[in-house]
Design a protein around this motif. Structure first.
Motif, PDB file in Angstrom:
ATOM      1  N   VAL A  92       0.838  -1.202   0.000  1.00  0.00           N
ATOM      2  CA  VAL A  92       0.000   0.000   0.000  1.00  0.00           C
ATOM      3  C   VAL A  92       0.873   1.253   0.000  1.00  0.00           C
ATOM      4  O   VAL A  92       0.591   2.228  -0.709  1.00  0.00           O
ATOM      5  N   SER A  93       1.949   1.247   0.784  1.00  0.00           N
ATOM      6  CA  SER A  93       2.854   2.407   0.824  1.00  0.00           C
ATOM      7  C   SER A  93       3.503   2.642  -0.536  1.00  0.00           C
ATOM      8  O   SER A  93       3.576   3.785  -1.005  1.00  0.00           O
ATOM      9  N   CYS A 131       8.828  11.965  -2.533  1.00  0.00           N
ATOM     10  CA  CYS A 131       8.214  10.647  -2.756  1.00  0.00           C
ATOM     11  C   CYS A 131       9.244   9.634  -3.255  1.00  0.00           C
ATOM     12  O   CYS A 131       9.229   8.466  -2.836  1.00  0.00           O
ATOM     13  N   LEU A 171       1.552   6.673  -6.854  1.00  0.00           N
ATOM     14  CA  LEU A 171       0.458   7.554  -7.250  1.00  0.00           C
ATOM     15  C   LEU A 171       0.816   9.016  -6.978  1.00  0.00           C
ATOM     16  O   LEU A 171       0.512   9.897  -7.787  1.00  0.00           O
ATOM     17  N   HIS A 189       2.416   1.707  -3.547  1.00  0.00           N
ATOM     18  CA  HIS A 189       1.442   2.161  -4.544  1.00  0.00           C
ATOM     19  C   HIS A 189       0.994   3.598  -4.285  1.00  0.00           C
ATOM     20  O   HIS A 189       0.785   4.364  -5.234  1.00  0.00           O
ATOM     21  N   SER A 190       0.868   3.982  -3.023  1.00  0.00           N
ATOM     22  CA  SER A 190       0.481   5.371  -2.745  1.00  0.00           C
ATOM     23  C   SER A 190       1.605   6.333  -3.108  1.00  0.00           C
ATOM     24  O   SER A 190       1.345   7.434  -3.612  1.00  0.00           O
TER      25      SER A 190
END
Length: 194
Positions: free
Chosen positions: A10-11, A45, A17, A13-14
């Motif tokens: 999740v980290s 990021c 994004l 992919h976020s």
């Protein structure tokens, strides 16, 4: 999939994004200051992705070099130029057809290369002390290059100081007056009594 893998997925992919949204903002925002701030967000990021992959030295270098130096330099350049921007209301720029064609063809070329290449997966364990290994190589194997780089940076710093100093150089007229021992007409002379 356990909880640790789920959190990492999740980290990742976020952050991906966030990079995509930030780069689209950099490209399409008309206000250059907002675009520069989004560029800093993209660099942060990327540094966080390095941290996810246990590359802490690359993450620190990313933050120090790109966010701390390059992005701040871009912001200073934008603010010092102070060019009045047309359409600074935040509306996106209209890309030309040629640029859109080149970007889309490059995107499809890179996408096809990524998906058709068989990427080997290494089963070796990641190095635990990569900072210590980098420091050992930097001060043993690459010592000459490290010292040459420090001398080049010192020379560039001295050059920047010399350029930034604004000494008033004597004009040719003033030099002629000094050679002839004539009074300088630019200086105010005291009134003399006769």
């Amino acid at each position: 999939m356990n909880l640790e893998e789920y959190v990492q997925s999740v980290s990742l992919h976020s952050l991906q994004l966030g990079i995509v949204i930030g780069t689209l903002g950099v490209v399409f925002l008309a206000n250059a200051v907002y675009a520069a701030f989004l560029l800093g967000f993209v660099f942060i990021c990327i540094a966080l992705i390095y941290l996810l992959f246990n590359a802490d030295f690359l993450a620190a270098a990313q933050v120090l070099i790109y966010v701390g130096a390059i992005n701040v330099l871009i912001l200073f350049a934008i603010m010092l130029v102070n060019k009045k921007q047309e359409g600074s209301s935040g509306t996106p720029n209209n890309p030309t057809v040629g640029a859109a064609l080149i970007c889309s063809s490059l995107f499809f070329l890179l996408s096809s290369t990524i998906f058709t290449t068989s990427w080997p997966v290494s089963s070796t364990k990641a190095l635990e002390q990569n900072l210590e290994i980098i420091g050992t190589h930097l001060f043993s194997d690459f010592l000459l290059g490290f010292e040459v780089l420090s001398v080049v940076l010192l020379i560039s710093l001295i050059g920047a100081i010399v350029i930034a100093r604004k000494e008033e150089l004597p004009s040719p007229e003033n030099e002629k007056m000094l050679k002839l021992h004539l009074p300088n007409p630019l200086k105010t002379s005291e009134s003399k009594e006769f």
